[in-house]
Design a protein around this motif. Structure first.
Motif, mmCIF file in Angstrom:
data_model
loop_
_atom_site.group_PDB
_atom_site.id
_atom_site.type_symbol
_atom_site.label_atom_id
_atom_site.label_comp_id
_atom_site.label_asym_id
_atom_site.label_seq_id
_atom_site.Cartn_x
_atom_site.Cartn_y
_atom_site.Cartn_z
ATOM 1 N N TRP A 105 -33.951 16.480 13.110
ATOM 2 C CA TRP A 105 -34.500 16.304 14.454
ATOM 3 C C TRP A 105 -36.027 16.212 14.414
ATOM 4 O O TRP A 105 -36.629 15.471 15.183
ATOM 5 N N CYS A 106 -36.634 16.954 13.470
ATOM 6 C CA CYS A 106 -38.098 16.916 13.308
ATOM 7 C C CYS A 106 -38.580 15.624 12.645
ATOM 8 O O CYS A 106 -39.784 15.398 12.553
ATOM 9 N N GLY A 107 -37.651 14.801 12.161
ATOM 10 C CA GLY A 107 -38.043 13.515 11.594
ATOM 11 C C GLY A 107 -37.866 13.381 10.097
ATOM 12 O O GLY A 107 -38.210 12.346 9.531
ATOM 13 N N ILE A 108 -37.340 14.391 9.429
ATOM 14 C CA ILE A 108 -37.088 14.300 7.984
ATOM 15 C C ILE A 108 -35.682 13.707 7.822
ATOM 16 O O ILE A 108 -34.691 14.421 7.719
ATOM 17 N N LEU A 109 -35.612 12.404 7.820
ATOM 18 C CA LEU A 109 -34.346 11.685 7.956
ATOM 19 C C LEU A 109 -33.391 11.868 6.777
ATOM 20 O O LEU A 109 -32.169 11.807 6.961
ATOM 21 N N TRP A 110 -33.908 12.103 5.587
ATOM 22 C CA TRP A 110 -33.016 12.253 4.437
ATOM 23 C C TRP A 110 -32.186 13.536 4.510
ATOM 24 O O TRP A 110 -31.197 13.685 3.789
ATOM 25 N N PHE A 111 -32.504 14.425 5.436
ATOM 26 C CA PHE A 111 -31.718 15.654 5.571
ATOM 27 C C PHE A 111 -30.316 15.380 6.102
ATOM 28 O O PHE A 111 -29.434 16.237 6.002
ATOM 29 N N LYS A 112 -30.068 14.190 6.620
ATOM 30 C CA LYS A 112 -28.703 13.860 7.062
ATOM 31 C C LYS A 112 -27.738 13.934 5.880
ATOM 32 O O LYS A 112 -26.562 14.283 6.053
ATOM 33 N N TYR A 113 -28.220 13.654 4.664
ATOM 34 C CA TYR A 113 -27.368 13.743 3.475
ATOM 35 C C TYR A 113 -27.137 15.197 3.077
ATOM 36 O O TYR A 113 -26.034 15.567 2.656
ATOM 37 N N VAL A 114 -28.152 16.018 3.218
ATOM 38 C CA VAL A 114 -28.017 17.458 2.959
ATOM 39 C C VAL A 114 -26.991 18.047 3.923
ATOM 40 O O VAL A 114 -26.154 18.870 3.535
ATOM 41 N N GLY B 229 -30.134 24.280 9.470
ATOM 42 C CA GLY B 229 -31.562 24.059 9.232
ATOM 43 C C GLY B 229 -31.816 22.584 9.005
ATOM 44 O O GLY B 229 -32.822 22.026 9.455
ATOM 45 N N GLY B 230 -30.866 21.915 8.326
ATOM 46 C CA GLY B 230 -30.969 20.477 8.091
ATOM 47 C C GLY B 230 -30.918 19.678 9.379
ATOM 48 O O GLY B 230 -31.630 18.685 9.537
ATOM 49 N N ILE B 231 -30.092 20.125 10.321
ATOM 50 C CA ILE B 231 -30.043 19.452 11.626
ATOM 51 C C ILE B 231 -31.395 19.559 12.315
ATOM 52 O O ILE B 231 -31.905 18.583 12.870
ATOM 53 N N TYR B 232 -32.006 20.731 12.250
ATOM 54 C CA TYR B 232 -33.332 20.908 12.859
ATOM 55 C C TYR B 232 -34.372 20.025 12.162
ATOM 56 O O TYR B 232 -35.172 19.354 12.822
ATOM 57 N N LEU B 233 -34.357 20.018 10.830
ATOM 58 C CA LEU B 233 -35.325 19.207 10.083
ATOM 59 C C LEU B 233 -35.097 17.714 10.306
ATOM 60 O O LEU B 233 -36.060 16.947 10.393
#
Length: 166
Positions: free
Chosen positions: A126-135, A120-124
């Motif tokens: 991709w949607c532009g929520i860049l801090w999800f790379k840490y999640v 889900g973090g990979i999708y988010l």
């Protein structure tokens, strides 16, 4: 029906089958991690580049383009389904061991949370929520640790723990 510790009572043939299954599953799992390491170096910036591209970086050694919607949905969908099956089967086997109940429950449930957070973090991302790379990194680490501890626990139970007659 009590399944706690059942693995000790299984016939040698079933124990052997479980051992071979766990071994092949581990080769696949850690082979996938090797691919992830090869494509992202497991670094936040590289994860971002892998999914969002680096077209704006004129100094990039390898040009990468943002995944299109079909590509990202294929990655997310395929991994959520396959990883769920992998961890369900691993959890069924782990349920038959006599390891600490709290640890066992954690190892059985945590990977499913990490699957959702990672993919889900990979999708988010991709949607532009860049801090999800840490999640993605944290949840992927938890998923990998859970897998490794579960596999080691199962192999230990299969090979080292003797069936105690009551």
């Amino acid at each position: 029906m009590e399944i706690h510790g059942l693995i000790h009572q299984l016939p040698k043939e079933i124990k052997g089958l479980i051992l071979v299954f766990i071994s092949v599953l581990s080769i696949g799992f850690f082979g996938g991690l090797s691919f992830v390491n090869n494509t992202t170096a497991m670094k936040p910036a590289s994860i971002e580049t892998h999914y969002l591209g680096n077209e704006d970086d004129e100094d990039a050694e390898i040009m990468k383009f943002k995944k299109n919607e079909r590509e990202i949905l294929t990655v997310v969908h395929g991994h959520i389904l396959s990883m769920s099956v992998i961890f369900f089967l691993l959890s069924l086997i782990l349920a038959t061991t006599s390891i600490n109940k709290k640890l066992k429950y954690f190892l059985m449930i945590e990977p499913f949370i990490s699957i959702i957070l990672t993919f889900g973090g990979i999708y988010l991302l991709w949607c532009g929520i860049l801090w999800f790379k840490y999640v993605i990194i944290v949840s992927g680490t938890f998923m990998t640790l859970s897998f490794a501890i579960a596999v080691i626990s199962i192999i230990y139970q299969l090979l080292m723990v003797k069936n105690v007659k009551k």
